[in-house]
Design a protein around this motif. Structure first.
Motif, PDB file in Angstrom:
ATOM      1  N   HIS A   1     -71.844 -18.753  64.176  1.00  0.00           N
ATOM      2  CA  HIS A   1     -71.493 -18.928  65.586  1.00  0.00           C
ATOM      3  C   HIS A   1     -71.665 -20.396  65.996  1.00  0.00           C
ATOM      4  CE1 HIS A   1     -71.189 -18.143  69.874  1.00  0.00           C
ATOM      5  NE2 HIS A   1     -70.853 -16.887  69.591  1.00  0.00           N
ATOM      6  N   PRO A   2     -70.703 -20.971  66.713  1.00  0.00           N
ATOM      7  CA  PRO A   2     -70.809 -22.386  67.094  1.00  0.00           C
ATOM      8  C   PRO A   2     -71.624 -22.627  68.363  1.00  0.00           C
ATOM      9  CG  PRO A   2     -68.690 -21.524  67.808  1.00  0.00           C
ATOM     10  CD  PRO A   2     -69.380 -20.406  67.065  1.00  0.00           C
ATOM     11  N   GLY A   3     -71.986 -21.548  69.081  1.00  0.00           N
ATOM     12  CA  GLY A   3     -72.710 -21.711  70.336  1.00  0.00           C
ATOM     13  C   GLY A   3     -71.745 -21.748  71.513  1.00  0.00           C
ATOM     14  N   PRO A   4     -72.230 -21.878  72.724  1.00  0.00           N
ATOM     15  CA  PRO A   4     -73.642 -21.998  73.106  1.00  0.00           C
ATOM     16  C   PRO A   4     -74.359 -20.655  73.057  1.00  0.00           C
ATOM     17  CG  PRO A   4     -72.288 -21.895  75.067  1.00  0.00           C
ATOM     18  CD  PRO A   4     -71.342 -21.890  73.902  1.00  0.00           C
ATOM     19  N   GLY A   5     -75.651 -20.658  73.350  1.00  0.00           N
ATOM     20  CA  GLY A   5     -76.436 -19.439  73.318  1.00  0.00           C
ATOM     21  C   GLY A   5     -76.688 -18.896  74.702  1.00  0.00           C
ATOM     22  N   ARG A   6     -76.718 -17.576  74.810  1.00  0.00           N
ATOM     23  CA  ARG A   6     -77.079 -16.936  76.074  1.00  0.00           C
ATOM     24  C   ARG A   6     -78.454 -16.292  75.978  1.00  0.00           C
ATOM     25  NH1 ARG A   6     -74.807 -14.117  80.503  1.00  0.00           N
ATOM     26  NH2 ARG A   6     -72.670 -14.552  79.854  1.00  0.00           N
ATOM     27  N   HIS A   7     -78.676 -15.514  74.896  1.00  0.00           N
ATOM     28  CA  HIS A   7     -79.867 -14.657  74.843  1.00  0.00           C
ATOM     29  C   HIS A   7     -80.376 -14.590  73.403  1.00  0.00           C
ATOM     30  CE1 HIS A   7     -82.420 -11.231  76.024  1.00  0.00           C
ATOM     31  NE2 HIS A   7     -82.032 -10.646  74.908  1.00  0.00           N
ATOM     32  N   LEU A   8     -81.659 -14.854  73.216  1.00  0.00           N
ATOM     33  CA  LEU A   8     -82.303 -14.717  71.902  1.00  0.00           C
ATOM     34  C   LEU A   8     -83.523 -13.836  72.057  1.00  0.00           C
ATOM     35  CD1 LEU A   8     -82.598 -15.493  68.891  1.00  0.00           C
ATOM     36  CD2 LEU A   8     -84.009 -17.428  69.644  1.00  0.00           C
ATOM     37  N   TRP A   9     -83.521 -12.707  71.333  1.00  0.00           N
ATOM     38  CA  TRP A   9     -84.627 -11.756  71.379  1.00  0.00           C
ATOM     39  C   TRP A   9     -84.980 -11.415  69.938  1.00  0.00           C
ATOM     40  CZ3 TRP A   9     -84.650  -6.527  74.534  1.00  0.00           C
ATOM     41  CH2 TRP A   9     -85.878  -5.892  74.345  1.00  0.00           C
ATOM     42  N   VAL A  10     -86.096 -11.950  69.450  1.00  0.00           N
ATOM     43  CA  VAL A  10     -86.515 -11.711  68.082  1.00  0.00           C
ATOM     44  C   VAL A  10     -88.004 -11.374  68.051  1.00  0.00           C
ATOM     45  CG1 VAL A  10     -84.773 -13.176  66.994  1.00  0.00           C
ATOM     46  CG2 VAL A  10     -86.915 -14.180  67.736  1.00  0.00           C
ATOM     47  N   PRO A  11     -88.440 -10.599  67.063  1.00  0.00           N
ATOM     48  CA  PRO A  11     -89.870 -10.301  66.928  1.00  0.00           C
ATOM     49  C   PRO A  11     -90.669 -11.547  66.582  1.00  0.00           C
ATOM     50  CG  PRO A  11     -88.534  -8.699  65.727  1.00  0.00           C
ATOM     51  CD  PRO A  11     -87.628  -9.827  66.106  1.00  0.00           C
ATOM     52  N   ASN A  12     -91.848 -11.652  67.147  1.00  0.00           N
ATOM     53  CA  ASN A  12     -92.753 -12.751  66.823  1.00  0.00           C
ATOM     54  C   ASN A  12     -93.130 -12.751  65.353  1.00  0.00           C
ATOM     55  OD1 ASN A  12     -95.920 -13.321  66.463  1.00  0.00           O
ATOM     56  ND2 ASN A  12     -95.080 -14.773  67.964  1.00  0.00           N
ATOM     57  N   GLN A  13     -92.960 -11.622  64.694  1.00  0.00           N
ATOM     58  CA  GLN A  13     -93.296 -11.482  63.280  1.00  0.00           C
ATOM     59  C   GLN A  13     -92.578 -12.527  62.423  1.00  0.00           C
ATOM     60  OE1 GLN A  13     -93.258  -7.418  62.042  1.00  0.00           O
ATOM     61  NE2 GLN A  13     -92.924  -7.884  59.897  1.00  0.00           N
ATOM     62  N   HIS A  14     -91.355 -12.899  62.809  1.00  0.00           N
ATOM     63  CA  HIS A  14     -90.624 -13.914  62.044  1.00  0.00           C
ATOM     64  C   HIS A  14     -91.308 -15.273  62.153  1.00  0.00           C
ATOM     65  CE1 HIS A  14     -87.531 -11.089  61.128  1.00  0.00           C
ATOM     66  NE2 HIS A  14     -87.077 -10.987  62.357  1.00  0.00           N
ATOM     67  N   LEU A  15     -91.828 -15.599  63.333  1.00  0.00           N
ATOM     68  CA  LEU A  15     -92.561 -16.855  63.499  1.00  0.00           C
ATOM     69  C   LEU A  15     -93.847 -16.829  62.697  1.00  0.00           C
ATOM     70  CD1 LEU A  15     -93.221 -19.559  64.863  1.00  0.00           C
ATOM     71  CD2 LEU A  15     -94.072 -18.274  66.841  1.00  0.00           C
ATOM     72  N   GLN A  16     -94.528 -15.693  62.690  1.00  0.00           N
ATOM     73  CA  GLN A  16     -95.799 -15.569  61.988  1.00  0.00           C
ATOM     74  C   GLN A  16     -95.621 -15.735  60.479  1.00  0.00           C
ATOM     75  OE1 GLN A  16     -98.584 -15.004  63.855  1.00  0.00           O
ATOM     76  NE2 GLN A  16     -99.972 -15.138  62.121  1.00  0.00           N
ATOM     77  N   HIS A  17     -94.544 -15.196  59.933  1.00  0.00           N
ATOM     78  CA  HIS A  17     -94.353 -15.182  58.483  1.00  0.00           C
ATOM     79  C   HIS A  17     -93.497 -16.335  57.973  1.00  0.00           C
ATOM     80  CE1 HIS A  17     -95.161 -10.542  58.313  1.00  0.00           C
ATOM     81  NE2 HIS A  17     -96.242 -11.264  58.557  1.00  0.00           N
ATOM     82  N   ARG A  18     -92.624 -16.863  58.800  1.00  0.00           N
ATOM     83  CA  ARG A  18     -91.667 -17.876  58.338  1.00  0.00           C
ATOM     84  C   ARG A  18     -91.516 -18.967  59.394  1.00  0.00           C
ATOM     85  NH1 ARG A  18     -90.083 -12.910  56.924  1.00  0.00           N
ATOM     86  NH2 ARG A  18     -89.470 -12.515  54.748  1.00  0.00           N
ATOM     87  N   ALA A  19     -92.562 -19.679  59.675  1.00  0.00           N
ATOM     88  CA  ALA A  19     -92.534 -20.693  60.732  1.00  0.00           C
ATOM     89  C   ALA A  19     -91.442 -21.744  60.503  1.00  0.00           C
ATOM     90  CB  ALA A  19     -93.904 -21.350  60.879  1.00  0.00           C
ATOM     91  N   PRO A  20     -91.281 -22.302  59.288  1.00  0.00           N
ATOM     92  CA  PRO A  20     -90.213 -23.294  59.085  1.00  0.00           C
ATOM     93  C   PRO A  20     -88.817 -22.702  59.319  1.00  0.00           C
ATOM     94  CG  PRO A  20     -91.827 -23.428  57.324  1.00  0.00           C
ATOM     95  CD  PRO A  20     -92.136 -22.190  58.089  1.00  0.00           C
ATOM     96  N   ARG A  21     -88.587 -21.477  58.835  1.00  0.00           N
ATOM     97  CA  ARG A  21     -87.294 -20.841  59.055  1.00  0.00           C
ATOM     98  C   ARG A  21     -87.061 -20.583  60.545  1.00  0.00           C
ATOM     99  NH1 ARG A  21     -83.966 -17.123  56.209  1.00  0.00           N
ATOM    100  NH2 ARG A  21     -84.675 -18.211  54.341  1.00  0.00           N
ATOM    101  N   PHE A  22     -88.095 -20.131  61.225  1.00  0.00           N
ATOM    102  CA  PHE A  22     -87.995 -19.863  62.655  1.00  0.00           C
ATOM    103  C   PHE A  22     -87.672 -21.145  63.416  1.00  0.00           C
ATOM    104  CE2 PHE A  22     -89.522 -18.994  66.914  1.00  0.00           C
ATOM    105  CZ  PHE A  22     -89.139 -17.674  67.121  1.00  0.00           C
ATOM    106  N   ASP A  23     -88.314 -22.236  63.035  1.00  0.00           N
ATOM    107  CA  ASP A  23     -88.056 -23.517  63.674  1.00  0.00           C
ATOM    108  C   ASP A  23     -86.607 -23.939  63.452  1.00  0.00           C
ATOM    109  OD1 ASP A  23     -89.047 -25.939  65.056  1.00  0.00           O
ATOM    110  OD2 ASP A  23     -88.667 -26.923  63.144  1.00  0.00           O
ATOM    111  N   ALA A  24     -86.079 -23.710  62.248  1.00  0.00           N
ATOM    112  CA  ALA A  24     -84.688 -24.042  61.953  1.00  0.00           C
ATOM    113  C   ALA A  24     -83.730 -23.200  62.794  1.00  0.00           C
ATOM    114  CB  ALA A  24     -84.408 -23.843  60.459  1.00  0.00           C
ATOM    115  N   TRP A  25     -84.079 -21.937  63.007  1.00  0.00           N
ATOM    116  CA  TRP A  25     -83.251 -21.094  63.876  1.00  0.00           C
ATOM    117  C   TRP A  25     -83.152 -21.706  65.272  1.00  0.00           C
ATOM    118  CZ3 TRP A  25     -85.755 -15.679  62.617  1.00  0.00           C
ATOM    119  CH2 TRP A  25     -85.296 -15.240  61.358  1.00  0.00           C
ATOM    120  N   LEU A  26     -84.288 -22.108  65.823  1.00  0.00           N
ATOM    121  CA  LEU A  26     -84.297 -22.639  67.189  1.00  0.00           C
ATOM    122  C   LEU A  26     -83.520 -23.945  67.304  1.00  0.00           C
ATOM    123  CD1 LEU A  26     -88.001 -21.967  68.232  1.00  0.00           C
ATOM    124  CD2 LEU A  26     -85.972 -20.640  68.848  1.00  0.00           C
TER     125      LEU A  26
END
Length: 368
Positions: free
Chosen positions: A128-153
């Motif tokens: 998807h090229p963007g823009p973004g409207r809504h992002l709803w993800v479990p905190n579990q992804h941040l807890q287990h994959r902080a670098p990947r989560f940061d790349a998503w953001l």
């Protein structure tokens, strides 16, 4: 009887299992339609009546496809992620709409397996090229994959994000050691200028970003078991000039919350304190505050209302010995026992109380 009753349950379990095994291509709507399926209609110029579709309801005319792309894109951006992505397979004229509409990426409806969900989220953000409207993800992804989560953001697909929700939903995972809460990455604050709704769960908020950023469009803010200093909390609220709703859930880490907000209309707490410590909430200046809600009894909660002229809904307060206190000027209500009632609160129309041992005299004294 038992064997008959188990048939629907077994069918439900098979259906849920099949849902979890969906491939990213299917979620994205890029899978080919099944052989023998309904043929897609050819694109028609906007403003012209599309041909009738045999077997349809009413007059059989597809009026949805004749809507302007901007309207269709707005509709698609409000659909669940899976359904929105699958609109690409409806017809050739629909194929570009999901990619041109603001992205709605929420994990409800996606596979419940953590690894599968990570692959799907990464694929969607890459497509998807963007823009973004809504992002709803479990905190579990941040807890287990902080670098990947940061790349998503940091993905362009989330540029100008309006709604951010990190919840504490647990996914099926091979990870067993959760470890201590991690800090919300600084990349989450790149949306500060466009965010309207924010929910943050089970993480630490660093002082520097929250004390320096402005949230000019933020209207709803919720903290769920978040570690944040009193200074950062007050600074963040002060930098939300149109904030209307503020919610605290889970464990409360601050010691004193002071509300000075020209726009806040609702403040709610559904939480517990750490180590049974006392928590003070002081409503210093809230000219538009209408609802002050204690959604569950909270031990050691002391609320002092200095200025809230439009306060209409108040509660819930209990007599079960939670050591709670409510102060209106010189009027003090502690554990539902009213002392020094000299201030009449004319604005309050709804008062919610929880009484273990019913006492009509107590109720009358409170509302008199």
């Amino acid at each position: 009887m038992d064997s008959e009753a188990s048939v629907p349950q077994a069918k439900k379990m098979r259906t849920e299992a099949a849902e979890r095994q969906q491939e990213p291509e299917e979620i994205l709507g890029t899978a080919s339609p099944p052989a023998g399926g309904v043929a897609h209609s050819e694109p028609t110029p906007h403003g012209q009546e599309p041909p009738a579709v045999a077997g349809g309801e009413g007059d059989g005319v597809d009026r949805i496809s004749s809507l302007p792309d901007a309207v269709l894109g707005e509709i698609i951006s409000l659909l669940p992620t899976k359904d929105g992505a699958r609109t690409q397979s409806l017809a050739s004229q629909w194929r570009h709409l999901w990619l041109s509409a603001p992205l709605n990426l929420e994990c409800r409806g996606l596979p419940y397996d953590e690894e599968a969900q990570v692959r799907i989220i990464s694929r969607i953000l890459a497509a998807h090229p963007g823009p973004g409207r809504h992002l709803w993800v479990p905190n579990q992804h941040l807890q287990h994959r902080a670098p990947r989560f940061d790349a998503w953001l940091l993905s362009p697909a989330l540029d100008n994000l309006q709604e951010l929700k990190l919840d504490k939903r647990k996914l099926l995972s091979s990870w067993y050691d959760w470890g201590p809460p991690v800090s919300l990455p600084a990349s989450a604050f790149r949306f500060s200028a466009t965010l309207r709704v924010v929910t943050i769960s089970q993480c630490n908020l660093l002082d520097q970003p929250t004390e320096t950023l402005l949230f000019p469009q933020l209207r709803q803010l919720a903290f769920d078991s978040v570690t944040i200093s009193d200074v950062s909390l007050h600074s963040m609220i002060a930098r939300c000039p149109v904030l209307e709703c503020l919610l605290f859930e889970g464990s409360i880490d601050f010691e004193c919350l002071r509300i000075n907000s020209p726009s806040l209309t609702s403040l709610a707490l559904r939480a517990s304190t750490n180590n049974w410590k006392r928590v003070n909430v002081v409503i210093e200046d809230a000219p538009l505050l209408e609802r002050l809600l204690q959604l569950e009894p909270l031990n050691g909660l002391h609320v002092s209302v200095i200025s809230a002229p439009k306060l209409e809904t108040l509660g819930c307060f209990s007599d079960l010995g939670f050591s709670s206190k409510l102060v209106f000027a010189t009027t003090v209500i502690q554990d539902l026992r009213a002392d020094n009632i000299t201030t009449v609160v004319h604005s309050v129309k709804t008062l919610t109380i929880s009484i273990h041992n019913l006492s009509i005299d107590l109720v009358i004294k409170l509302i008199r």
